[in-house]
Design a protein around this motif. Structure first.
Motif, mmCIF file in Angstrom:
data_model
loop_
_atom_site.group_PDB
_atom_site.id
_atom_site.type_symbol
_atom_site.label_atom_id
_atom_site.label_comp_id
_atom_site.label_asym_id
_atom_site.label_seq_id
_atom_site.Cartn_x
_atom_site.Cartn_y
_atom_site.Cartn_z
ATOM 1 N N ASN A 174 12.426 69.799 -48.745
ATOM 2 C CA ASN A 174 12.015 69.166 -47.487
ATOM 3 C C ASN A 174 12.633 67.775 -47.402
ATOM 4 O O ASN A 174 12.507 66.961 -48.322
ATOM 5 C CB ASN A 174 10.493 69.132 -47.340
ATOM 6 C CG ASN A 174 9.800 68.444 -48.490
ATOM 7 O OD1 ASN A 174 10.123 68.711 -49.644
ATOM 8 N ND2 ASN A 174 8.865 67.567 -48.194
ATOM 9 N N TYR A 175 13.311 67.532 -46.291
ATOM 10 C CA TYR A 175 14.108 66.318 -46.128
ATOM 11 C C TYR A 175 13.270 65.058 -46.350
ATOM 12 O O TYR A 175 13.692 64.117 -47.009
ATOM 13 C CB TYR A 175 14.711 66.325 -44.713
ATOM 14 C CG TYR A 175 15.632 65.174 -44.453
ATOM 15 C CD1 TYR A 175 16.902 65.144 -45.022
ATOM 16 C CD2 TYR A 175 15.245 64.115 -43.624
ATOM 17 C CE1 TYR A 175 17.761 64.090 -44.783
ATOM 18 C CE2 TYR A 175 16.095 63.059 -43.370
ATOM 19 C CZ TYR A 175 17.354 63.048 -43.960
ATOM 20 O OH TYR A 175 18.200 62.002 -43.724
ATOM 21 N N TRP B 115 17.377 70.924 -43.420
ATOM 22 C CA TRP B 115 16.951 70.458 -44.749
ATOM 23 C C TRP B 115 18.039 70.803 -45.754
ATOM 24 O O TRP B 115 18.785 71.773 -45.557
ATOM 25 C CB TRP B 115 15.682 71.195 -45.178
ATOM 26 C CG TRP B 115 14.419 70.711 -44.561
ATOM 27 C CD1 TRP B 115 14.252 69.675 -43.691
ATOM 28 C CD2 TRP B 115 13.106 71.272 -44.774
ATOM 29 N NE1 TRP B 115 12.930 69.548 -43.344
ATOM 30 C CE2 TRP B 115 12.204 70.508 -43.996
ATOM 31 C CE3 TRP B 115 12.609 72.322 -45.540
ATOM 32 C CZ2 TRP B 115 10.831 70.772 -43.978
ATOM 33 C CZ3 TRP B 115 11.248 72.584 -45.516
ATOM 34 C CH2 TRP B 115 10.372 71.810 -44.751
#
Lengths: 245, 311
Positions: A104-105, A155
């Motif tokens: 997850n970014y 992502w």
């Protein structure tokens, strides 16, 4: 004999009385251990040697970077490096072929500076003590996750290529072939995402085949293996995720 | 023969009068309120140090040094204390990666934990590692729904343990989550996971009717409750139980505003509590047990619950 019986009965009576005492009132109070709370010196002394050696470990140089890497969407060298490392190491640990890995970014909190890289630099990238969770999912679940990734503007991922068109994932290639909605895939995520975090509800409840690998440990191991092979930290930006024209 | 009969008679009279005395004493004591303090943690996840000062939500909080000081303070002012943990004391932290749980177990022994149960992450460095690290434990490890008989944990775990504190006899047992689907199969080896409700009811019944406990506590790693009602939880366990008074939970990392109370199959109250995670909180339940006399022989038991306002 008669006496014996009465003793037995008496015993039951006593037990019945004892047993009759039951919970009637409960008072609760939860203590929050705030930063200002005083500390116990015995425990402090006990912990010191462990934390000292942890400190030494954290400052060990394990690799090098030839350029400074920041996170970027929809794709970046830093993100690809993390996702590739996650996939490679999780595959080793879990002993199954992992088709794709995701990060997850928002979870990436640091960058890698050009030059020597320490254990602590790696731990700082995702400082949440996340573990890697490998899940066995249907292709339809993977698609739903990729739509989520598209909706989040991309992502870091490994093993996947796709295009984003109006917040949807398109032209998905996984394991070198178009995504099959009915096939089963092993995918790797952090425990946060695998448990449904960041609204990834499609992953919640999917079978977990591995969940005991600290993400940062995996990345430290990955960097060490790169260094052993004389390679610098990094990964190519190779259009894993692009915007459809 | 004659002598034997005489000595039998003598012994019987003696034990009989002792019993008369204890019956009277028990009744007297039972009329008075008896209090026991349960302190509990869950999901410590190897967070022995305070959370790092990194601007995060929990920065500076927690830490086993502060917890030790707090527990010491409570023990100084409170006579009857039991300290429990409901599992996942291991992983994930760099400290666990380096030492595989040794400092966690040693610290919990220093803190004088009375009993703990196991979470799925306690198997993260393998079942043999867990068994190895538990050699440093001075506390009991309780679980009644994992069959460890074909593993190295066989000698390390008991289904339950009882503690006598004044007139209170507390029985503590542990319930674990189904490890399949939670963690990698090779980590827990030949452990068999049995039905938690059946095992819990059976063990609680033993504690109530064979061990004569007047307080039955379940350390559970099932999780408090889930949106999907099909998933086993403390809520379901409480509702389907007969003899459990208190469930101290874990796994869902929940900070409770107040303990929850459920009705069990006998329409008695079951108190469920959980204390967050990462050693950020210490849960406390002060339990007053009163009664005695025939009217308390009825099985239905109601709990009056309230926040503790004074020390």
């Amino acid at each position: 004999m008669k006496l014996h019986l009465s003793v037995t009965l008496l015993t039951f009576w006593v037990i019945a009385c004892t047993n009759a005492k039951r919970t009637v009132q409960v008072q609760y109070r939860d203590y929050e251990l705030r930063a200002s709370y005083r500390t116990d010196s015995v425990m402090q002394q006990f912990l010191q040697p462990y934390t000292d050696s942890l400190y030494r470990y954290m400052h060990t140089i394990i690799g090098f970077a030839t350029f400074t890497m920041y996170k970027k969407q929809p794709e970046s060298a830093l993100g690809n490096f993390l996702a590739d490392g996650m996939r490679a190491m999780a595959e080793k640990k879990a002993g199954v072929h992992i088709s794709a890995a995701f990060i997850n970014y928002g979870g990436i909190r640091s960058a890698i500076q050009k030059g020597e890289v320490s254990v602590e630099d790696i731990y700082a990238l995702m400082p949440y003590n996340n573990v890697i969770v490998v899940q066995k999912c249907k292709g339809s679940i993977v698609r739903s996750l990729l739509d989520h990734v598209a909706g989040r503007s991309g992502w870091p991922c490994s093993g996947i290529s796709m295009k984003i068109r109006s917040r949807q994932a398109q032209d998905i290639v996984i394991d070198g072939a178009p995504l099959n909605e009915n096939a089963w895939y092993y995918i790797a995520n952090t425990d946060y995402i695998a448990g449904g975090g960041d609204n990834c509800l499609m992953l919640r409840g999917q079978e977990q085949v591995s969940s005991n690998y600290l993400f940062s440990d995996a990345m430290v191991g990955y960097v060490q293996s790169l260094t052993q092979n004389g390679k610098a930290i990094g990964a190519a930006v190779e259009n894993r995720i692009t915007y459809a024209p | 023969m004659h002598l034997n009969r005489r000595s039998f008679f003598k012994e019987t009279v003696t034990s009989c009068s002792t019993l008369f005395f204890s019956a009277k004493a028990a009744r007297q004591l039972a009329d008075e309120k008896a209090c026991i303090t349960l302190l509990h943690t869950n999901d410590m996840h190897s967070q022995l140090q305070p959370f790092p000062m990194d601007g995060g939500r929990w920065q500076g909080r927690g830490g086993i040094q502060a917890r030790a000081a707090l527990i010491q303070e409570i023990r100084k002012t409170t006579a009857q204390v039991l300290l429990f943990d409901s599992g996942d004391f291991f992983q994930p932290s760099p400290l666990f990666s380096l030492y595989k749980g040794e400092p966690e177990i040693k610290a919990m022994s220093l803190l004088r934990y009375d009993a703990v149960t196991l979470g799925e992450h306690d198997f993260d460095a393998g079942i043999d590692n867990l068994s190895h690290q538990l050699q440093h434990a001075s506390f009991a490890v309780v679980n009644c729904n994992y069959d460890f008989s074909a593993t190295s944990m066989k000698e390390r775990v008991v289904p339950y343990k009882t503690f006598e504190k004044g007139i209170i006899k507390a029985g503590v047992f542990g319930i674990g989550i189904d490890l399949k689907g939670q963690t990698q199969a090779n980590l827990y080896g030949n452990t068999k996971c049995l039905d938690p409700i059946a095992a819990a009811n059976e063990t609680a019944n033993v504690l109530r009717t064979k061990e004569y406990c007047n307080l039955v506590i379940c350390l559970s790693h099932l999780g408090d409750k889930y949106f999907d009602m099909g998933i086993m939880s403390d809520e379901r366990l409480a509702q389907q139980s007969y003899d459990i008074d208190v469930i101290l939970g874990a796994h869902t990392h929940r900070f409770f505003d107040a303990p929850r109370v459920y009705k069990n199959r006998r329409n008695s109250d079951v108190v469920v509590h959980q204390a967050g995670w990462g050693g950020l909180a210490l849960g406390r339940l002060d339990i007053n047990i009163s009664g005695g006399g025939k009217k308390n022989l009825v099985h239905t038991n109601t709990v009056i619950i309230g926040e503790k306002t004074s020390d």
